[in-house]
Design an enzyme around this catalytic site. Structure first.
Site, mmCIF file in Angstrom:
data_model
loop_
_atom_site.group_PDB
_atom_site.id
_atom_site.type_symbol
_atom_site.label_atom_id
_atom_site.label_comp_id
_atom_site.label_asym_id
_atom_site.label_seq_id
_atom_site.Cartn_x
_atom_site.Cartn_y
_atom_site.Cartn_z
ATOM 1 N N GLU A 55 -1.006 -4.363 9.508
ATOM 2 C CA GLU A 55 -2.292 -4.142 10.171
ATOM 3 C C GLU A 55 -2.314 -4.802 11.556
ATOM 4 O OE1 GLU A 55 -6.243 -2.454 9.418
ATOM 5 O OE2 GLU A 55 -4.234 -2.076 8.738
ATOM 6 N N MET A 84 0.817 -1.217 0.000
ATOM 7 C CA MET A 84 0.000 0.000 0.000
ATOM 8 C C MET A 84 0.850 1.267 0.000
ATOM 9 S SD MET A 84 -3.061 -0.937 -0.357
ATOM 10 C CE MET A 84 -3.826 0.660 -0.177
ATOM 11 N N VAL A 95 1.935 0.627 7.550
ATOM 12 C CA VAL A 95 2.683 -0.523 8.073
ATOM 13 C C VAL A 95 1.694 -1.667 8.288
ATOM 14 C CG1 VAL A 95 4.415 0.996 9.129
ATOM 15 C CG2 VAL A 95 2.503 0.180 10.514
ATOM 16 N N HIS A 106 -7.826 5.402 4.603
ATOM 17 C CA HIS A 106 -7.809 4.039 4.079
ATOM 18 C C HIS A 106 -7.917 4.082 2.559
ATOM 19 C CE1 HIS A 106 -10.089 0.077 3.342
ATOM 20 N NE2 HIS A 106 -8.800 -0.117 3.247
#
Length: 170
Positions: A93, A14, A91, A141
């Protein structure tokens, strides 16, 4: 609040995409990773995405070059985050990992810096609880792949201020 510099903590699945989104938006973008091989891997992913954008005419060569110039890779959190207006953590979850990062960011960043988490399921309030600025902590998010999907969910914590929300929305 004006945003000039964004710091993305984590250059993985991500984080690399989020860093590319920030740089494409014209922000000086620090990309922080813990190990050189992870940083190199993230930067290579960014360059591959940029090349695909150029090949598909979604970005021209000059814009691609400018985006690369805006990226500031580093292995040192303080170097990347100490002058950032917004920090986006990407980083793993895990609550304890994210809280550790937020404690460090809280001690490194200026008081006005907004601290964002790219969590999809953890409590923003719990992440913010380890900082002295829960009003400046918010979720960002990004949907995967971040560099392609033009979708972001922005959850608030219990103490996230309207000012923080409005700045992140802009």
């Amino acid at each position: 609040m004006e945003i000039n510099k964004v710091c993305v903590v984590g250059a993985g699945v991500m984080g690399h995409g989020i860093a590319l989104v920030a740089a494409r938006a014209g922000f000086k973008t620090a990309v922080v990773e813990t190990e050189a091989h992870l940083l190199d891997k993230g930067l290579n992913r960014i360059k591959n995405s940029i090349n695909k954008f150029v090949q598909t005419k979604k970005m021209n060569e000059d814009d691609a070059e400018h985006v690369v110039e805006l990226l500031q890779p580093t292995l040192h959190l303080e170097e990347g985050a100490s002058d950032a207006d917004v920090v986006i953590e990407a980083v793993p979850e895990l609550l304890d990992v994210k809280q550790t990062v937020f404690k460090k960011l809280d001690s490194i960043c200026p008081p006005q810096t907004i601290l964002c988490t790219n969590t999809s399921q953890l409590s923003i309030t719990e992440i913010a609880s380890v900082t002295s600025r829960p009003d400046k902590v918010i979720g960002t998010h990004f949907f995967a792949p971040a560099q392609v999907m033009k979708l972001i969910e922005i959850p608030r914590g219990e103490k996230t201020s309207d000012e923080t929300l409005n700045t992140v929305l802009k």
